[in-house]
Structure formats: structure tokens, C-alpha cells
Scaffold this active site. Structure first.
Site, mmCIF file in Angstrom:
data_model
loop_
_atom_site.group_PDB
_atom_site.id
_atom_site.type_symbol
_atom_site.label_atom_id
_atom_site.label_comp_id
_atom_site.label_asym_id
_atom_site.label_seq_id
_atom_site.Cartn_x
_atom_site.Cartn_y
_atom_site.Cartn_z
ATOM 1 N N ASN A 9 0.717 -1.332 -0.046
ATOM 2 C CA ASN A 9 0.183 -0.023 0.054
ATOM 3 C C ASN A 9 0.621 1.214 -0.019
ATOM 4 O O ASN A 9 0.228 2.310 0.094
ATOM 5 C CB ASN A 9 -0.960 -0.040 1.111
ATOM 6 C CG ASN A 9 -0.585 0.133 2.474
ATOM 7 O OD1 ASN A 9 0.809 -0.161 2.448
ATOM 8 N ND2 ASN A 9 -1.167 0.417 3.599
ATOM 9 N N CYS A 10 1.937 1.178 -0.264
ATOM 10 C CA CYS A 10 3.097 2.306 -0.409
ATOM 11 C C CYS A 10 3.156 2.867 -1.541
ATOM 12 O O CYS A 10 3.318 2.106 -2.717
ATOM 13 C CB CYS A 10 4.554 1.857 0.127
ATOM 14 S SG CYS A 10 5.614 3.242 -0.350
ATOM 15 N N ASP A 11 2.511 4.240 -1.704
ATOM 16 C CA ASP A 11 2.705 4.755 -3.167
ATOM 17 C C ASP A 11 4.048 4.811 -3.737
ATOM 18 O O ASP A 11 4.001 4.393 -5.364
ATOM 19 C CB ASP A 11 1.910 6.408 -2.933
ATOM 20 C CG ASP A 11 0.772 6.423 -2.691
ATOM 21 O OD1 ASP A 11 -0.251 5.371 -2.829
ATOM 22 O OD2 ASP A 11 0.328 7.528 -1.996
#
Length: 114
Positions: A9-11
Site C-alpha cells: 500500500n506504499c505509493d
């Protein structure tokens, strides 16, 4: 083969994934939350990258730590905190042989060949 250490979920990790995919570069991923972070893997990373470069002091995890943990931080306590909270590692980490690149910005992978 390249290994991308990341969190789904890390951009920034997603941008790194797209950059590698768009260049047709073969790689495998290691999700630090789902696949875990072993002491051996952490030492493997720290053998290639200094602790100060991989400790993410801008993360929410860091901000949420008790002040006493931050004030008494040394290399051993930092390792223990990273083992307890893998999100304290800056991401993504791209391993290419003996080199590990920390973070990702547009153009960082332009020198890699597919």
C-alpha cells in the site's frame, strides 16, 4: 534477478513497480508486511546500506514511537525497532546484486536494462 523490498500500500513502492514493469525488467517482490522481515534479511540489507540511510524517520511509525525510544536510539535498538516495526525501513529497497537502492524517484531505474 532484482528483488524489490516493499509494502503493497506504499505509493512510492507502486511507482517503483510500474517503473520496473514498464522497462520489462524481471524482478521479484518481497512484501515486508506479508512476507516478513527476518533478522538475517535485515542484516543482509544493513551489510549493503548504512542504518542511517534505511531508517525512515519521516514515517508515521517513527512519529508514533515513544520519545524515550527515539532519545536512546543506537544501532542495536534501531535494529530491534525495525524488526518490531518493518515500516521503519525506507521503501522501496531495490536489490541488484551487491547493491541496494533506497527509495524511488522518477528516473531512478532508467539505467537498468530489461
Amino acid at each position: 534477478m532484482l528483488t524489490l523490498y516493499m509494502i503493497k500500500n506504499c505509493d512510492t513502492c507502486r511507482k517503483a513497480l510500474k517503473a520496473l514493469d514498464s522497462r520489462g525488467i524481471p524482478f521479484k517482490t518481497h512484501d515486508l508486511r506479508e512476507d516478513g522481515l527476518s533478522a538475517a534479511l535485515l542484516e543482509h540489507i544493513l551489510h549493503r546500506v548504512p542504518l542511517v540511510e534505511v531508517l525512515n524517520k519521516r514515517s508515521k511509525t517513527w512519529r508514533d514511537l515513544p520519545q524515550a525510544d527515539k532519545d536512546t536510539l543506537d544501532s542495536n535498538s534501531a535494529r530491534q525497532l525495525i524488526m518490531q516495526y518493518p515500516t521503519l525501513l525506507k521503501r522501496p529497497l531495490l536489490e541488484n546484486g551487491n547493491e541496494i537502492r533506497v527509495g524511488y524517484r522518477e528516473g531512478d531505474y532508467d539505467d537498468l536494462k530489461g
